[in-house]
Design a protein around this motif. Structure first.
Motif: not given
Length: 335
Positions: A203-220
């Motif tokens: 809601e504040d706009g300055a914070t967000f979430y996304a997907t990161a991936a490396s080496g065949g793995r993913t993270w929130l």
């Protein structure tokens, strides 16, 4: 280099160009043919009122307006839809703005993003690095995020690469998330193969979430625009979507035991850390949208190539999925 070798290279280059040209023209004329007949959907020229809750989406009904942005009243999704003269591959909207990612076909195909006001007046456009994939506006309408495939054309493609950028809607400054500091399980991750995609804003706009991936793995990952940081909070999570109250994140999780992805919709409770896998048994390759605090929307392929439908499912996993809107994709709820 001999003259014969130069000739061979020139002939190969000509053949490759001719092949690309033929592909582009074929896709272009196929698009024209699909959009030339009357629409299969019931349409209206009267758009929902500016203060009326509405669903903004990509119209996939064959006929005129195929592939265009469309609107329908949220309390009557099966009713007549308003189809706008704006072609979009991916779309997101708020009560202040809308973002459309588009493919501009021709002899040379290019890709771009266009920002619109709430009444669908174009504000600015900029090029994308590749095929449109994901788009999100912050709830306050101040920030926009776009993801494009730089190589590959699907998250199921081995070796795909994306470019995700975030920036203010009222300017041209956009940050590539690959330039942010990424921390996974407490350690800095600087691997050259890291990928970022699928932004959802708090809601504040300055914070967000996304997907990161490396080496065949993913993270929130949780991101901070001002600090330019990304921090992992959950493994095996892709294409997140934050609930309206900010307490849960819906995402897709690959449950396949083979190299072919099999994505299930999951919901993470940010306070307890509990993850609930929802009872949708089909593979869902989409960034889901929250209809309300209890319900999720997502796109699925339709019966015909190029078509799609929007489905809904309870976020607590206590009910089966059901069809919500036919001939539609990329749903965006505006209240």
């Amino acid at each position: 280099m001999t003259g014969r070798r130069r000739l061979t290279i020139a002939l190969v280059a000509i053949a490759l160009f001719a092949g690309a040209l033929a592909y582009g023209l074929t896709a272009y004329f196929a698009q024209l043919a699909r959009a030339s007949s009357p629409s299969e959907a019931v349409t209206t020229t009267d758009a929902p009122a500016a203060d009326e809750p509405r669903l903004v989406f990509r119209n996939t009904a064959a006929g005129q307006g195929y592939g265009n942005a469309a609107l329908v009243a949220l309390d009557d999704p099966a009713g007549a839809r308003t189809i706008l003269p704006i072609a979009c591959d991916r779309i997101d909207a708020s009560d202040a703005a809308a973002i459309c990612l588009h493919t501009d076909r021709g002899v040379v195909t290019t890709f771009g993003a266009t920002l619109y006001t709430a009444d669908w007046q174009a504000v600015r456009s900029w090029p994308l690095a590749g095929i449109p994939s994901r788009a999100r506006l912050s709830p306050d309408g101040e920030l926009v995020a776009t993801t494009a495939f730089v190589t590959g054309h699907s998250y199921a493609t081995t070796g795909f690469s994306t470019q995700t950028v975030v920036g203010p809607v009222d300017g041209d400054a956009r940050e590539n998330l690959e330039d942010f500091a990424l921390t996974v399980d407490g350690s800095r991750l600087d691997a050259v193969d890291r990928n970022l995609w699928g932004v959802t804003f708090a809601e504040d706009g300055a914070t967000f979430y996304a997907t990161a991936a490396s080496g065949g793995r993913t993270w929130l990952v949780k991101g901070d625009v001002a600090a330019r940081t990304l921090t992992s909070i959950e493994a095996d999570a892709e294409c997140p979507s934050l609930s309206p109250d900010g307490s849960r994140i819906a995402f897709k999780r690959d449950v396949s035991e083979s190299t072919v992805p099999d994505w299930r919709i999951a919901v993470l409770d940010l306070d307890s850390g509990e993850v609930t896998i929802l009872p949708e048994q089909r593979s869902v390759d989409d960034q889901v949208e929250w209809l309300d605090e209890e319900t999720l929307l997502y796109g699925m392929p339709g019966a015909e190539v190029g078509d799609g439908d929007v489905w809904r499912i309870a976020a607590d996993g206590r009910s089966e999925a059901s069809e919500y809107l036919r001939h539609a994709s990329s749903p965006s709820v505006v209240r």
